[in-house]
Structures are given as structure tokens and as C-alpha cells.
Design a protein around this motif. Structure first.
Motif, PDB file in Angstrom:
ATOM      1  N   ALA A  19      10.960 -22.308 -40.708  1.00 25.04           N
ATOM      2  CA  ALA A  19      10.793 -23.563 -39.979  1.00 25.04           C
ATOM      3  C   ALA A  19      11.644 -24.668 -40.605  1.00 25.04           C
ATOM      4  CB  ALA A  19       9.319 -23.975 -39.968  1.00 25.04           C
ATOM      5  N   ALA A  20      11.695 -24.705 -41.942  1.00 26.63           N
ATOM      6  CA  ALA A  20      12.497 -25.723 -42.619  1.00 26.63           C
ATOM      7  C   ALA A  20      13.974 -25.550 -42.324  1.00 26.63           C
ATOM      8  CB  ALA A  20      12.243 -25.663 -44.129  1.00 26.63           C
ATOM      9  N   VAL A  21      14.433 -24.298 -42.307  1.00 25.37           N
ATOM     10  CA  VAL A  21      15.846 -24.035 -41.999  1.00 25.37           C
ATOM     11  C   VAL A  21      16.164 -24.455 -40.568  1.00 25.37           C
ATOM     12  CG1 VAL A  21      17.574 -22.222 -41.707  1.00 25.37           C
ATOM     13  CG2 VAL A  21      16.081 -22.200 -43.704  1.00 25.37           C
ATOM     14  N   ARG A  22      15.259 -24.175 -39.637  1.00 27.45           N
ATOM     15  CA  ARG A  22      15.493 -24.591 -38.238  1.00 27.45           C
ATOM     16  C   ARG A  22      15.584 -26.099 -38.125  1.00 27.45           C
ATOM     17  NH1 ARG A  22      11.614 -20.567 -37.078  1.00 27.45           N
ATOM     18  NH2 ARG A  22       9.989 -22.141 -36.842  1.00 27.45           N
ATOM     19  N   ARG A  23      14.688 -26.799 -38.833  1.00 23.53           N
ATOM     20  CA  ARG A  23      14.716 -28.269 -38.765  1.00 23.53           C
ATOM     21  C   ARG A  23      15.982 -28.822 -39.390  1.00 23.53           C
ATOM     22  NH1 ARG A  23       9.255 -27.671 -40.340  1.00 23.53           N
ATOM     23  NH2 ARG A  23       9.802 -28.215 -42.484  1.00 23.53           N
ATOM     24  N   GLY A  24      16.471 -28.143 -40.439  1.00 23.32           N
ATOM     25  CA  GLY A  24      17.648 -28.642 -41.147  1.00 23.32           C
ATOM     26  C   GLY A  24      18.957 -28.303 -40.482  1.00 23.32           C
ATOM     27  N   ALA A  25      18.952 -27.366 -39.520  1.00 18.70           N
ATOM     28  CA  ALA A  25      20.201 -26.957 -38.874  1.00 18.70           C
ATOM     29  C   ALA A  25      20.674 -28.029 -37.913  1.00 18.70           C
ATOM     30  CB  ALA A  25      19.999 -25.641 -38.125  1.00 18.70           C
ATOM     31  N   PRO A  26      21.958 -28.454 -38.000  1.00 20.06           N
ATOM     32  CA  PRO A  26      22.460 -29.460 -37.067  1.00 20.06           C
ATOM     33  C   PRO A  26      22.553 -28.911 -35.653  1.00 20.06           C
ATOM     34  CG  PRO A  26      24.253 -28.583 -38.400  1.00 20.06           C
ATOM     35  CD  PRO A  26      22.980 -28.002 -38.944  1.00 20.06           C
ATOM     36  N   VAL A  27      22.138 -29.708 -34.681  1.00 18.00           N
ATOM     37  CA  VAL A  27      22.247 -29.327 -33.276  1.00 18.00           C
ATOM     38  C   VAL A  27      22.828 -30.495 -32.491  1.00 18.00           C
ATOM     39  CG1 VAL A  27      20.339 -27.695 -33.337  1.00 18.00           C
ATOM     40  CG2 VAL A  27      19.869 -30.077 -32.816  1.00 18.00           C
ATOM     41  N   GLY A  28      23.481 -30.180 -31.417  1.00 17.83           N
ATOM     42  CA  GLY A  28      24.006 -31.225 -30.535  1.00 17.83           C
ATOM     43  C   GLY A  28      24.946 -32.150 -31.267  1.00 17.83           C
ATOM     44  N   PRO A  29      24.778 -33.471 -31.068  1.00 16.58           N
ATOM     45  CA  PRO A  29      25.693 -34.441 -31.677  1.00 16.58           C
ATOM     46  C   PRO A  29      25.743 -34.355 -33.192  1.00 16.58           C
ATOM     47  CG  PRO A  29      24.337 -35.483 -29.996  1.00 16.58           C
ATOM     48  CD  PRO A  29      23.787 -34.099 -30.198  1.00 16.58           C
ATOM     49  N   GLU A  30      24.595 -33.938 -33.836  1.00 15.14           N
ATOM     50  CA  GLU A  30      24.598 -33.860 -35.290  1.00 15.14           C
ATOM     51  C   GLU A  30      25.579 -32.819 -35.805  1.00 15.14           C
ATOM     52  OE1 GLU A  30      19.915 -35.076 -35.879  1.00 15.14           O
ATOM     53  OE2 GLU A  30      20.737 -33.358 -36.904  1.00 15.14           O
ATOM     54  N   ALA A  31      25.772 -31.755 -35.053  1.00 15.31           N
ATOM     55  CA  ALA A  31      26.690 -30.707 -35.495  1.00 15.31           C
ATOM     56  C   ALA A  31      28.106 -31.230 -35.614  1.00 15.31           C
ATOM     57  CB  ALA A  31      26.640 -29.536 -34.521  1.00 15.31           C
ATOM     58  N   GLU A  32      28.432 -32.234 -34.786  1.00 10.55           N
ATOM     59  CA  GLU A  32      29.778 -32.781 -34.834  1.00 10.55           C
ATOM     60  C   GLU A  32      30.040 -33.543 -36.122  1.00 10.55           C
ATOM     61  OE1 GLU A  32      30.219 -35.116 -31.358  1.00 10.55           O
ATOM     62  OE2 GLU A  32      29.861 -33.462 -29.981  1.00 10.55           O
ATOM     63  N   SER A  33      28.956 -33.956 -36.812  1.00 11.20           N
ATOM     64  CA  SER A  33      29.136 -34.727 -38.029  1.00 11.20           C
ATOM     65  C   SER A  33      29.739 -33.885 -39.151  1.00 11.20           C
ATOM     66  CB  SER A  33      27.800 -35.313 -38.498  1.00 11.20           C
ATOM     67  OG  SER A  33      26.894 -34.286 -38.843  1.00 11.20           O
ATOM     68  N   ALA A  34      29.817 -32.562 -38.937  1.00 12.66           N
ATOM     69  CA  ALA A  34      30.465 -31.711 -39.931  1.00 12.66           C
ATOM     70  C   ALA A  34      31.960 -31.976 -40.000  1.00 12.66           C
ATOM     71  CB  ALA A  34      30.205 -30.240 -39.614  1.00 12.66           C
ATOM     72  N   THR A  35      32.503 -32.651 -38.989  1.00 11.48           N
ATOM     73  CA  THR A  35      33.908 -33.032 -38.984  1.00 11.48           C
ATOM     74  C   THR A  35      34.012 -34.550 -38.959  1.00 11.48           C
ATOM     75  OG1 THR A  35      34.536 -31.029 -37.784  1.00 11.48           O
ATOM     76  CG2 THR A  35      36.101 -32.845 -37.764  1.00 11.48           C
ATOM     77  N   VAL A  36      34.749 -35.084 -39.919  1.00 10.60           N
ATOM     78  CA  VAL A  36      34.943 -36.534 -40.020  1.00 10.60           C
ATOM     79  C   VAL A  36      36.422 -36.829 -39.820  1.00 10.60           C
ATOM     80  CG1 VAL A  36      34.749 -38.541 -41.527  1.00 10.60           C
ATOM     81  CG2 VAL A  36      32.978 -36.770 -41.571  1.00 10.60           C
ATOM     82  N   THR A  37      36.722 -37.709 -38.882  1.00  7.38           N
ATOM     83  CA  THR A  37      38.108 -37.992 -38.530  1.00  7.38           C
ATOM     84  C   THR A  37      38.444 -39.452 -38.777  1.00  7.38           C
ATOM     85  OG1 THR A  37      38.050 -36.267 -36.822  1.00  7.38           O
ATOM     86  CG2 THR A  37      39.827 -37.893 -36.690  1.00  7.38           C
ATOM     87  N   THR A  38      39.524 -39.690 -39.507  1.00  9.88           N
ATOM     88  CA  THR A  38      40.062 -41.037 -39.698  1.00  9.88           C
ATOM     89  C   THR A  38      41.360 -41.150 -38.897  1.00  9.88           C
ATOM     90  OG1 THR A  38      41.501 -40.558 -41.586  1.00  9.88           O
ATOM     91  CG2 THR A  38      39.167 -40.911 -42.061  1.00  9.88           C
ATOM     92  N   ALA A  39      42.022 -42.271 -39.028  1.00  7.00           N
ATOM     93  CA  ALA A  39      43.267 -42.471 -38.279  1.00  7.00           C
ATOM     94  C   ALA A  39      44.373 -41.531 -38.729  1.00  7.00           C
ATOM     95  CB  ALA A  39      43.726 -43.925 -38.425  1.00  7.00           C
ATOM     96  N   THR A  40      44.284 -41.039 -39.969  1.00  3.03           N
ATOM     97  CA  THR A  40      45.401 -40.236 -40.489  1.00  3.03           C
ATOM     98  C   THR A  40      45.017 -38.842 -40.969  1.00  3.03           C
ATOM     99  OG1 THR A  40      45.084 -41.334 -42.633  1.00  3.03           O
ATOM    100  CG2 THR A  40      46.800 -42.221 -41.185  1.00  3.03           C
ATOM    101  N   PHE A  41      43.725 -38.587 -41.211  1.00  2.21           N
ATOM    102  CA  PHE A  41      43.345 -37.247 -41.675  1.00  2.21           C
ATOM    103  C   PHE A  41      41.950 -36.889 -41.166  1.00  2.21           C
ATOM    104  CE2 PHE A  41      42.019 -40.138 -45.065  1.00  2.21           C
ATOM    105  CZ  PHE A  41      40.716 -39.720 -45.346  1.00  2.21           C
ATOM    106  N   THR A  42      41.682 -35.568 -41.177  1.00  6.11           N
ATOM    107  CA  THR A  42      40.400 -35.043 -40.718  1.00  6.11           C
ATOM    108  C   THR A  42      39.798 -34.172 -41.811  1.00  6.11           C
ATOM    109  OG1 THR A  42      41.088 -35.036 -38.403  1.00  6.11           O
ATOM    110  CG2 THR A  42      39.248 -33.605 -38.988  1.00  6.11           C
ATOM    111  N   VAL A  43      38.505 -34.352 -42.054  1.00  7.59           N
ATOM    112  CA  VAL A  43      37.777 -33.554 -43.037  1.00  7.59           C
ATOM    113  C   VAL A  43      36.789 -32.670 -42.291  1.00  7.59           C
ATOM    114  CG1 VAL A  43      36.292 -33.583 -45.072  1.00  7.59           C
ATOM    115  CG2 VAL A  43      37.979 -35.411 -44.727  1.00  7.59           C
ATOM    116  N   ASP A  44      36.938 -31.353 -42.440  1.00  8.24           N
ATOM    117  CA  ASP A  44      36.018 -30.391 -41.846  1.00  8.24           C
ATOM    118  C   ASP A  44      35.123 -29.884 -42.969  1.00  8.24           C
ATOM    119  OD1 ASP A  44      34.688 -28.197 -40.766  1.00  8.24           O
ATOM    120  OD2 ASP A  44      36.370 -27.645 -39.473  1.00  8.24           O
TER     121      ASP A  44
END
Length: 227
Positions: free
Chosen positions: A114-139
Motif C-alpha cells: 500500500a505504501a509503494v502504491r501511494r508513493g508511486a507517481p501517477v498522472g501529472p506527478e509522473a511528469e515531475s521526474a523530468t525537469v526542463t529549463t531554457a537550456t537543459f533537461t534533467v531526467d
């Protein structure tokens, strides 16, 4: 595979948990004290932590606070303590669940799932694994940085420093926290380490390293990552 960090100073409990978790196809790391737990968590990035409160070198609540300084990983407390105040302190420090010893393995595994399910990113939260700036992207998931369409090679230490800052985007991260998360709990005052590695990150990722836009220094306090 789901990675579990088991933190307990009782060898028989650690052994039982490791056997049962591996039999169910979990990857398992084990630590017998708080300092080792924080080091392993920083190095291995578990998906869930099973944590005993009564550790030989520090109280489990200190471990929780150390983890919560940089990660939202689910934390399940395993403790023989019956005092409700201690349970409340652990939950207030950032624990997600509390299982009292002795516990049934089936119940613990159900709570872990149950804890793993709650902690797994879903929907918009999953996109937070990628951070994009004007010049570089961090995956963060792929541990990859791309600038101007090209992969940027980072050393393990540079990546770890970048990851802690990016996961705390927009927030001040103290020098002590960065040092302990990246180099380990024994480090807290070696600010020269941070200056060297921050300079390297800026050279690799900033348009103008001498006037950084993304890796901002807060003099005397720490650093902040800004998009």
C-alpha cells in the motif's frame, strides 16, 4: 523491481525480512544503524523504507528527518514501543505508517504494498521526474542530462548533487544538508567540496557560469535550484 531498505539492529528480524522480501521478488538493502541507513538511502534510492526506531547510534526519528530533507520515499516504522506519543512523534517527523512488533509478515507486506502504491507517481506527478529549463533537461528517472540536444556527462557526485537540488527545486538547501546527502552523514562542514562541485555543474550547464541563473548561491546558507 521495488527496492526496500530495511533498517533494524536485530539480526534475526533483518534476516527474516530479507528472506521474505526476496522470496516475493523485492530488491533488499539492509542497515543496522542510522548512519548506514542514510548512506544507503542516498546511494541506492529505495522505493520504501522499513525503519526501527531503536537504533544503536541515533533515534529513528532522526533518520526520518534526515530522509525527509531530500526524499518523499514511503517510511514504515517497525517498533516495539507502545507509547502513543512516540508513534505521533515518528509520524509527525514524516513517517507514513507504524507497525508494532511483533508483527505478522502478511500484514506488514500488505502495508508495504500500500505504501509503494501511494508513493508511486501517477498522472501529472509522473511528469515531475523530468525537469526542463531554457537550456537543459534533467531526467531524474533515467539519470540523464541533455543540453542543446546533447547528453552531458556528469560524475556520480555531480549527478547526486544535481539530483538533490532539482528535487528541492525553488527551495533553499543548506550546505550541511547537501554535504550529508551527497558525501554522507560524517560530512557537514566541508563547504569547499560544495564550491568545487557547484563550479563544475555551472560550467557544464549554465550559459554563463560566472552569473548562474539556475544554481544560485545563498551566501552563508546554501544553494537553490531555480528553473
Amino acid at each position: 523491481m521495488t527496492r526496500v531498505l530495511v533498517v533494524d539492529d536485530e539480526p534475526q528480524i533483518v534476516r527474516a525480512l530479507v528472506i521474505n522480501l526476496k522470496a516475493r521478488h523485492y530488491e533488499v538493502d539492509a542497515a543496522h544503524d542510522g548512519a548506514s541507513a542514510l548512506e544507503l538511502a542516498a546511494a541506492r534510492h529505495p522505493d520504501v523504507v522499513l525503519l526501527d526506531l531503536g537504533l544503536p547510534d541515533m533515534d529513528g526519528t532522526e533518520v526520518i528527518r534526515g530522509l525527509r530533507g531530500w526524499t518523499k520515499v514511503p517510511i514504515i516504522i517497525l517498533s516495539a514501543r507502545q507509547n502513543s506519543d512516540e508513534k505521533v512523534q515518528a509520524l509527525d517527523a514524516g513517517a507514513d505508517d507504524y507497525v508494532t512488533k511483533p508483527f505478522g509478515m502478511d500484514e506488514l507486506l500488505a502495508r508495504l504494498r500500500a505504501a509503494v502504491r501511494r508513493g508511486a507517481p501517477v498522472g501529472p506527478e509522473a511528469e515531475s521526474a523530468t525537469v526542463t529549463t531554457a537550456t537543459f533537461t534533467v531526467d531524474l528517472a533515467a539519470k540523464r542530462v541533455v543540453r542543446d540536444g546533447k547528453d552531458i556527462r556528469l560524475t556520480p557526485t555531480e549527478w547526486h548533487l544535481l539530483e538533490v537540488l532539482v528535487r528541492n527545486s525553488g527551495r533553499l538547501v543548506s550546505q550541511k544538508q547537501l554535504l550529508q546527502e551527497v558525501w554522507g552523514p560524517a560530512y557537514g562542514t566541508e563547504s569547499n567540496y560544495l564550491r568545487v562541485y557547484m563550479a563544475q555543474l555551472r560550467r557544464k550547464l549554465e550559459v554563463d557560469p560566472s552569473a548562474p541563473r539556475h544554481f544560485v548561491t545563498e551566501p552563508g546558507m546554501g544553494y537553490r535550484f531555480e528553473l
